[in-house]
Design a protein around this motif. Structure first.
Motif, PDB file in Angstrom:
ATOM      1  N   SER A 248      -1.046  11.454 -19.150  1.00 13.66           N
ATOM      2  CA  SER A 248      -1.051  10.940 -20.387  1.00 13.66           C
ATOM      3  C   SER A 248       0.263  11.110 -21.192  1.00 13.66           C
TER       4      SER A 248
ATOM      5  N   ILE B 156      -1.173   6.789 -28.037  1.00 12.60           N
ATOM      6  CA  ILE B 156      -1.244   7.737 -26.883  1.00 12.60           C
ATOM      7  C   ILE B 156      -1.574   6.820 -25.706  1.00 12.60           C
TER       8      ILE B 156
ATOM      9  N   VAL C  34      -1.716  15.703 -27.984  1.00 13.90           N
ATOM     10  CA  VAL C  34      -1.575  15.202 -26.491  1.00 13.90           C
ATOM     11  C   VAL C  34      -1.457  16.567 -25.324  1.00 13.90           C
TER      12      VAL C  34
END
Ligand SMILES: Nc1ncnc2c1ncn2[C@@H]1O[C@H](COP(=O)(O)OP(=O)(O)OP(=O)(O)O)[C@@H](O)[C@H]1O
Ligand SMILES: [Mg+2]
Lengths: 119, 132
Positions: free
Chosen positions: B69, B62, B28
Protein backbone atom coordinates in the motif's frame (compact mmCIF):
# COMPACT_ATOMS: atom_id res chain seq x y z
CA UNK A 1 1.35 34.64 11.77
CA UNK A 2 3.04 33.31 14.90
CA UNK A 3 6.00 34.87 16.67
CA UNK A 4 8.93 32.71 17.71
CA UNK A 5 10.17 33.82 21.16
CA UNK A 6 13.84 34.75 21.52
CA UNK A 7 15.28 34.58 25.05
CA UNK A 8 18.41 36.31 26.27
CA UNK A 9 20.85 34.39 28.46
CA UNK A 10 23.93 36.43 29.40
CA UNK A 11 25.76 37.03 26.09
CA UNK A 12 23.69 34.47 24.22
CA UNK A 13 20.28 34.26 22.65
CA UNK A 14 18.20 31.13 22.98
CA UNK A 15 15.48 30.13 20.56
CA UNK A 16 13.35 27.02 20.76
CA UNK A 17 11.11 26.58 17.74
CA UNK A 18 7.89 25.03 19.03
CA UNK A 19 5.38 25.81 16.32
CA UNK A 20 4.75 24.64 12.78
CA UNK A 21 6.78 27.12 10.73
CA UNK A 22 4.99 28.80 7.87
CA UNK A 23 6.93 31.03 5.47
CA UNK A 24 5.82 34.32 7.04
CA UNK A 25 6.77 33.13 10.51
CA UNK A 26 10.18 32.07 9.23
CA UNK A 27 10.85 35.43 7.58
CA UNK A 28 9.65 37.34 10.65
CA UNK A 29 11.91 35.21 12.85
CA UNK A 30 14.89 36.01 10.64
CA UNK A 31 14.23 39.73 11.03
CA UNK A 32 13.50 39.53 14.78
CA UNK A 33 16.67 37.56 15.50
CA UNK A 34 18.96 39.95 13.61
CA UNK A 35 17.31 42.89 15.37
CA UNK A 36 17.77 41.21 18.74
CA UNK A 37 21.45 40.47 18.01
CA UNK A 38 21.88 44.13 17.10
CA UNK A 39 20.17 45.42 20.25
CA UNK A 40 21.74 43.01 22.75
CA UNK A 41 25.18 42.60 21.17
CA UNK A 42 24.82 38.86 21.67
CA UNK A 43 27.86 36.86 20.54
CA UNK A 44 26.19 33.48 20.31
CA UNK A 45 22.79 32.03 19.40
CA UNK A 46 21.37 28.57 19.99
CA UNK A 47 18.41 27.61 17.80
CA UNK A 48 16.81 24.43 19.07
CA UNK A 49 14.91 22.37 16.52
CA UNK A 50 13.88 19.44 18.74
CA UNK A 51 10.16 20.03 18.11
CA UNK A 52 10.53 20.59 14.38
CA UNK A 53 9.34 17.53 12.45
CA UNK A 54 9.93 18.81 8.92
CA UNK A 55 12.40 21.13 7.20
CA UNK A 56 11.78 21.79 3.53
CA UNK A 57 14.03 23.68 1.12
CA UNK A 58 12.51 27.04 1.98
CA UNK A 59 12.94 26.68 5.74
CA UNK A 60 16.43 25.28 5.18
CA UNK A 61 17.32 28.34 3.14
CA UNK A 62 15.99 30.69 5.81
CA UNK A 63 17.96 28.85 8.52
CA UNK A 64 21.12 28.89 6.41
CA UNK A 65 20.66 32.61 5.74
CA UNK A 66 20.08 33.29 9.44
CA UNK A 67 23.41 31.61 10.23
CA UNK A 68 25.26 33.62 7.56
CA UNK A 69 23.69 36.94 8.48
CA UNK A 70 24.19 36.44 12.22
CA UNK A 71 27.81 35.63 11.49
CA UNK A 72 28.17 38.93 9.62
CA UNK A 73 26.84 40.65 12.71
CA UNK A 74 29.35 38.91 14.95
CA UNK A 75 27.13 36.23 16.45
CA UNK A 76 27.83 32.53 16.07
CA UNK A 77 24.77 30.32 15.60
CA UNK A 78 24.54 26.70 16.68
CA UNK A 79 21.58 24.56 15.57
CA UNK A 80 20.57 21.91 18.06
CA UNK A 81 18.20 18.97 18.35
CA UNK A 82 17.76 18.19 14.65
CA UNK A 83 15.64 15.01 14.59
CA UNK A 84 16.99 11.96 12.74
CA UNK A 85 14.04 12.01 10.32
CA UNK A 86 14.68 15.67 9.55
CA UNK A 87 18.40 15.05 8.99
CA UNK A 88 17.62 12.21 6.57
CA UNK A 89 15.09 14.32 4.69
CA UNK A 90 17.59 17.17 4.33
CA UNK A 91 20.11 14.79 2.75
CA UNK A 92 17.47 13.63 0.25
CA UNK A 93 16.88 17.26 -0.61
CA UNK A 94 20.61 17.64 -1.22
CA UNK A 95 20.97 20.16 1.61
CA UNK A 96 24.06 19.61 3.70
CA UNK A 97 24.31 22.66 6.02
CA UNK A 98 28.06 21.97 5.96
CA UNK A 99 29.31 25.17 7.50
CA UNK A 100 26.66 25.29 10.17
CA UNK A 101 27.70 24.30 13.70
CA UNK A 102 25.31 21.79 15.21
CA UNK A 103 24.95 20.02 18.54
CA UNK A 104 22.78 17.30 20.04
CA UNK A 105 20.80 19.45 22.45
CA UNK A 106 20.67 22.93 23.95
CA UNK A 107 23.17 22.06 26.67
CA UNK A 108 25.72 20.76 24.14
CA UNK A 109 24.93 23.78 22.01
CA UNK A 110 25.95 26.12 24.80
CA UNK A 111 29.13 24.12 25.36
CA UNK A 112 29.90 24.41 21.65
CA UNK A 113 29.40 28.18 21.75
CA UNK A 114 31.79 28.44 24.69
CA UNK A 115 34.38 26.47 22.71
CA UNK A 116 33.89 28.37 19.45
CA UNK A 117 34.01 31.73 21.18
CA UNK A 118 36.78 30.73 23.54
CA UNK A 119 34.89 32.30 26.40
CA UNK B 1 -10.23 4.34 -2.90
CA UNK B 2 -10.19 7.45 -0.71
CA UNK B 3 -9.21 10.82 -2.07
CA UNK B 4 -8.62 14.11 -0.31
CA UNK B 5 -7.78 17.53 -1.70
CA UNK B 6 -6.35 20.81 -0.53
CA UNK B 7 -6.56 23.81 -2.79
CA UNK B 8 -3.50 26.03 -2.73
CA UNK B 9 -4.33 29.71 -2.93
CA UNK B 10 -2.64 31.42 -0.01
CA UNK B 11 0.67 30.73 1.66
CA UNK B 12 -0.93 29.12 4.71
CA UNK B 13 -2.48 26.46 2.46
CA UNK B 14 1.05 25.05 2.14
CA UNK B 15 1.01 24.30 5.88
CA UNK B 16 -2.50 22.83 5.68
CA UNK B 17 -1.46 20.55 2.80
CA UNK B 18 1.65 19.23 4.53
CA UNK B 19 -0.24 18.63 7.78
CA UNK B 20 -2.88 16.60 5.95
CA UNK B 21 -0.10 14.79 4.08
CA UNK B 22 1.60 13.83 7.32
CA UNK B 23 -1.70 12.73 8.86
CA UNK B 24 -2.40 10.42 5.92
CA UNK B 25 1.17 9.10 5.94
CA UNK B 26 0.66 8.19 9.58
CA UNK B 27 -2.66 6.49 8.79
CA UNK B 28 -1.10 4.41 6.04
CA UNK B 29 1.51 3.29 8.57
CA UNK B 30 4.64 4.97 7.22
CA UNK B 31 7.70 5.07 9.47
CA UNK B 32 8.50 8.40 11.14
CA UNK B 33 11.20 9.04 8.54
CA UNK B 34 8.87 8.30 5.63
CA UNK B 35 6.20 10.53 7.20
CA UNK B 36 8.77 13.35 7.23
CA UNK B 37 9.78 12.55 3.63
CA UNK B 38 6.18 12.60 2.50
CA UNK B 39 5.33 15.83 4.35
CA UNK B 40 8.44 17.48 2.91
CA UNK B 41 7.48 16.48 -0.63
CA UNK B 42 4.00 17.93 -0.10
CA UNK B 43 5.51 21.16 1.15
CA UNK B 44 7.85 21.47 -1.85
CA UNK B 45 5.14 20.84 -4.45
CA UNK B 46 2.58 23.05 -2.69
CA UNK B 47 5.07 25.90 -2.48
CA UNK B 48 5.95 25.53 -6.15
CA UNK B 49 2.26 25.88 -7.01
CA UNK B 50 1.95 28.95 -4.80
CA UNK B 51 5.13 30.57 -6.13
CA UNK B 52 4.99 29.79 -9.82
CA UNK B 53 1.37 29.12 -10.72
CA UNK B 54 -0.36 31.29 -8.13
CA UNK B 55 -2.90 28.61 -7.39
CA UNK B 56 -3.67 24.96 -7.87
CA UNK B 57 -4.50 21.80 -6.01
CA UNK B 58 -2.83 19.07 -4.01
CA UNK B 59 -4.63 15.75 -3.78
CA UNK B 60 -3.87 12.52 -2.01
CA UNK B 61 -5.06 9.00 -2.50
CA UNK B 62 -4.24 5.80 -0.77
CA UNK B 63 -3.35 3.18 -3.34
CA UNK B 64 -3.01 -0.57 -3.11
CA UNK B 65 -1.59 -3.12 -5.45
CA UNK B 66 -1.13 -6.84 -4.90
CA UNK B 67 1.15 -6.72 -1.90
CA UNK B 68 1.83 -3.07 -1.16
CA UNK B 69 0.00 0.00 0.00
CA UNK B 70 1.14 3.51 -0.62
CA UNK B 71 0.22 7.13 -0.81
CA UNK B 72 -0.04 9.04 -4.05
CA UNK B 73 0.34 12.80 -4.13
CA UNK B 74 -0.78 14.81 -7.14
CA UNK B 75 0.03 18.51 -7.51
CA UNK B 76 -1.80 20.23 -10.34
CA UNK B 77 -1.87 23.78 -11.56
CA UNK B 78 -2.89 25.77 -14.60
CA UNK B 79 0.13 28.04 -14.34
CA UNK B 80 2.81 28.99 -16.89
CA UNK B 81 4.13 25.45 -17.24
CA UNK B 82 7.75 24.38 -17.55
CA UNK B 83 9.53 24.51 -20.89
CA UNK B 84 12.57 22.41 -20.12
CA UNK B 85 11.82 19.67 -17.62
CA UNK B 86 15.37 18.30 -17.57
CA UNK B 87 16.61 21.76 -16.56
CA UNK B 88 14.28 22.15 -13.57
CA UNK B 89 15.16 18.63 -12.40
CA UNK B 90 18.79 19.67 -11.88
CA UNK B 91 19.94 20.35 -8.33
CA UNK B 92 20.37 24.05 -7.81
CA UNK B 93 18.31 25.29 -10.76
CA UNK B 94 15.98 28.06 -9.58
CA UNK B 95 14.24 31.07 -11.08
CA UNK B 96 13.19 32.50 -7.72
CA UNK B 97 16.41 32.75 -5.71
CA UNK B 98 15.62 29.52 -3.89
CA UNK B 99 17.97 26.60 -3.37
CA UNK B 100 16.65 24.82 -6.44
CA UNK B 101 16.31 21.76 -4.25
CA UNK B 102 12.54 21.23 -4.50
CA UNK B 103 11.87 19.11 -7.58
CA UNK B 104 15.10 17.05 -7.62
CA UNK B 105 14.62 16.60 -3.86
CA UNK B 106 11.04 15.37 -4.24
CA UNK B 107 12.25 12.83 -6.79
CA UNK B 108 14.71 11.43 -4.22
CA UNK B 109 12.23 11.61 -1.32
CA UNK B 110 9.60 9.55 -3.13
CA UNK B 111 9.60 6.16 -4.84
CA UNK B 112 7.79 7.04 -8.09
CA UNK B 113 7.99 10.44 -9.75
CA UNK B 114 6.23 11.76 -12.80
CA UNK B 115 5.96 15.29 -14.18
CA UNK B 116 3.86 16.51 -17.08
CA UNK B 117 3.97 20.12 -18.09
CA UNK B 118 3.02 22.24 -21.03
CA UNK B 119 3.79 25.90 -21.50
CA UNK B 120 0.80 28.15 -20.81
CA UNK B 121 -1.32 25.15 -19.91
CA UNK B 122 0.04 24.01 -16.58
CA UNK B 123 1.93 21.42 -14.64
CA UNK B 124 1.03 18.15 -12.93
CA UNK B 125 3.46 16.33 -10.69
CA UNK B 126 2.44 12.86 -9.52
CA UNK B 127 4.50 10.99 -6.95
CA UNK B 128 4.07 7.85 -4.89
CA UNK B 129 5.60 6.67 -1.65
CA UNK B 130 5.15 2.97 -0.90
CA UNK B 131 4.88 1.61 2.58
CA UNK B 132 7.93 -0.44 3.51
N1 LIG C 1 4.42 24.28 -10.83
C1 LIG C 1 5.35 24.96 -11.52
N2 LIG C 1 4.99 25.77 -12.56
C2 LIG C 1 5.94 26.45 -13.26
N3 LIG C 1 7.27 26.40 -13.00
C3 LIG C 1 7.67 25.62 -11.98
C4 LIG C 1 6.75 24.86 -11.19
N4 LIG C 1 7.45 24.18 -10.25
C5 LIG C 1 8.75 24.49 -10.45
N5 LIG C 1 8.89 25.37 -11.48
C6 LIG C 1 10.17 25.90 -12.00
O1 LIG C 1 11.20 24.98 -11.68
C7 LIG C 1 12.26 25.61 -10.95
C8 LIG C 1 12.87 24.61 -9.99
O2 LIG C 1 11.92 24.26 -8.98
P1 LIG C 1 12.44 23.70 -7.59
O3 LIG C 1 11.28 23.48 -6.70
O4 LIG C 1 13.33 22.54 -7.86
O5 LIG C 1 13.37 24.88 -7.03
P2 LIG C 1 12.92 26.31 -6.48
O6 LIG C 1 11.45 26.31 -6.21
O7 LIG C 1 13.42 27.34 -7.42
O8 LIG C 1 13.73 26.43 -5.11
P3 LIG C 1 13.42 25.60 -3.76
O9 LIG C 1 12.33 24.62 -4.06
O10 LIG C 1 14.72 24.94 -3.41
O11 LIG C 1 13.01 26.61 -2.74
C9 LIG C 1 11.59 26.80 -10.29
O12 LIG C 1 12.51 27.81 -9.97
C10 LIG C 1 10.57 27.22 -11.36
O13 LIG C 1 11.17 28.01 -12.34
MG1 LIG D 1 10.53 24.77 -5.12
Amino acid sequence: MKKIPILKLHDYLLVSIQTEIDDQTAMQFQEDLLQKIHVTGATGVVIDLTSVDMIDSFIAKVLGDVVTMSDLMGATVVLTGIQPAVAMTLIDLGIHLQNVPTALDIEQGLVKLHQELGA
Amino acid sequence: MEKSCVSIKIELDIVAARQLGRELAKQVGFSVVDQARFATAVSELARNIYLYADQGEISFDIIKNMNQSGLRLTATDKGPGIRDISQVMQDGYTTSGGLGAGLPGVRRLMDDFDIISEENIGTTVTVVKWKR
